[in-house]
Design an enzyme around this catalytic site. Structure first.
Site, PDB file in Angstrom:
ATOM      1  N   GLN A 117      36.063  48.332  94.012  1.00 56.03           N
ATOM      2  CA  GLN A 117      34.657  47.976  94.365  1.00 56.03           C
ATOM      3  C   GLN A 117      34.145  49.228  94.488  1.00 56.03           C
ATOM      4  O   GLN A 117      33.009  49.327  94.703  1.00 56.03           O
ATOM      5  CB  GLN A 117      34.775  47.295  95.662  1.00 56.03           C
ATOM      6  N   HIS A 122      35.543  47.541 100.340  1.00 55.87           N
ATOM      7  CA  HIS A 122      34.474  47.197 101.295  1.00 55.87           C
ATOM      8  C   HIS A 122      33.916  48.416 101.615  1.00 55.87           C
ATOM      9  O   HIS A 122      33.865  48.972 102.980  1.00 55.87           O
ATOM     10  CB  HIS A 122      35.258  46.638 102.594  1.00 55.87           C
ATOM     11  N   GLU A 158      27.232  35.582 104.971  1.00 54.82           N
ATOM     12  CA  GLU A 158      26.175  35.134 106.180  1.00 54.82           C
ATOM     13  C   GLU A 158      25.052  36.212 106.020  1.00 54.82           C
ATOM     14  O   GLU A 158      25.190  37.136 105.362  1.00 54.82           O
ATOM     15  CB  GLU A 158      26.749  35.285 107.695  1.00 54.82           C
ATOM     16  N   TYR A 174      42.254  35.402 103.478  1.00 58.22           N
ATOM     17  CA  TYR A 174      42.653  34.896 101.959  1.00 58.22           C
ATOM     18  C   TYR A 174      43.864  34.115 102.061  1.00 58.22           C
ATOM     19  O   TYR A 174      44.094  33.006 101.038  1.00 58.22           O
ATOM     20  CB  TYR A 174      42.522  35.922 101.083  1.00 58.22           C
TER      21      TYR A 174
END
Length: 376
Positions: free
Chosen positions: A91, A157, A249, A270
């Site tokens: 990522q 992240h 959210e 997960y």
């Protein structure tokens, strides 16, 4: 150009503790049949973030490490020169980009990327912000103004979304780096935080934790914030983050507020394991809206243009998991119905922005990524 068939939301959404479902009634008269989708550019390597210049050109980052300029007539510049090296791992890479509020006079841009870092013998990568002067062919005067202390040897992240508020202060989102989610509750570091800095990287004097070891921290208890924007009327900062399995959210960001991760969450691990059996706790904020199951949202903006005037004041987000643009009606400051568009495109939507002419621009997250323009 293609015109895509409309697909309405079928999953449930919970907001402020109440169930909210999309209904097939008022979508303000705009469906995919009314939307023209134009591919402006392709061949981008996992495009991730974008920012419009005052002349209408678009800066686009590529996660693999590039920044390109897309002219108004649809020509890509090729990768700009003098872009710093990134750690392009999973990522991580070259992530978000923003222009200075005074760009017209200083030609300054800001970008967030995963940077190779080492502190006290600990090696890894961290989310870092640099500023630079944009030239016709590249970047000059590149200067790192902030590097997170969350140095980890993994590719997960990073957060790394950027936005300026009305006071010209820069908000930078930080992920929990996956392995250190408990540190999101520790205001003395940058794991799972949103930080606020001045344009030179210094700390605003009214930040809420200036006496701590991480004075840049503005809010905490975040997991992995993948979208941040400013409300065009109130000036409030709104942020959108990935939950684990469930619990994505949107939050309205307040100075010093705790958004709960991982002490409270609407998601599970997960693996199916319970992260927390609590969804509420005194002193911790509730989301403005959350999704269960997850939609993997990325990129968020308020629509404030004229082309889709029926949508003014609504929120637009991209969905990676379900490959669509989602619109959330905002009714008296609360979430209303939700609608999906361009799902037939079958591409992960990484970012969404509104152009000066009111068109909606999307980035598709793929090895052959595209810039899409939605108009009517």
């Amino acid at each position: 150009m293609t015109k895509l068939s409309s697909v309405l939301l079928t999953t449930s959404v919970l907001a402020l503790g109440q169930s909210v479902f999309a209904h097939e009634n008022h979508d303000h008269g705009v469906t995919d049949k009314d939307i023209t989708v134009t591919t402006l550019a392709e061949g981008l390597e996992h495009p991730w973030g974008m920012a419009f210049l005052p002349n209408g050109d678009l800066l686009v980052t590529e996660r693999a490490g590039g920044i390109q300029r897309l002219s108004k007539d649809g020509k890509l510049s090729g990768r700009l020169a003098n872009v710093p090296a990134v750690v392009a791992n999973n990522q991580g890479g070259m992530l978000d980009i923003a222009i200075d509020p005074d760009f017209s006079s200083n030609n300054t841009v800001y970008f967030c990327y995963s940077k190779e870092s080492e502190v006290e013998g600990k090696k890894g990568s961290s989310s870092s912000v640099a500023k630079a002067t944009l030239t016709a062919t590249g970047l000059d005067n590149v200067e790192v103004i902030f590097s997170a202390d969350s140095i980890v040897d993994n590719g997960f992240h990073f957060g790394c979304r950027l936005v300026f508020d009305a006071d010209k202060q820069l908000y930078v989102t930080m992920g929990d780096r996956y392995e250190y989610m408990q540190e999101a509750q520790n205001t003395n570091n940058h794991f799972g935080k949103i930080v606020r800095i001045n344009r030179d990287g210094s700390v605003p004097t009214d930040n809420p934790f200036t006496d701590g070891d991480a004075p840049e921290v503005f809010s905490y208890g975040h997991r992995n914030v993948q979208g941040v924007t400013v409300h065009p009327q109130t000036g409030d900062v709104w942020a959108m983050e990935h939950g684990p399995k469930g619990g994505d959210e949107i939050n309205i960001i307040r100075a010093g507020a705790n958004y709960g991760w991982p002490v409270i969450t609407y998601g599970i691990d997960y693996s199916g394991e319970i992260i927390s059996d609590k969804t509420h706790m005194d002193g911790m904020e509730q989301p403005w809206v959350y999704w269960d199951p997850s939609i993997a949202p990325s990129g968020i903006t308020f629509y404030n243009g004229d082309m889709f005037k029926e949508w003014k004041g609504d929120i637009l987000v991209g969905s990676l998991k379900f490959t669509h643009l989602r619109r959330i009606e905002v009714e008296d400051g609360k979430p209303g119905e939700q609608f999906e568009y361009v799902r037939d495109n079958q591409a992960r939507i990484r970012d969404v922005e509104v152009a000066p002419d009111g068109a909606i621009y999307l980035l598709t997250d793929a090895p052959n990524g595209k810039v899409l323009r939605l108009s009517k």
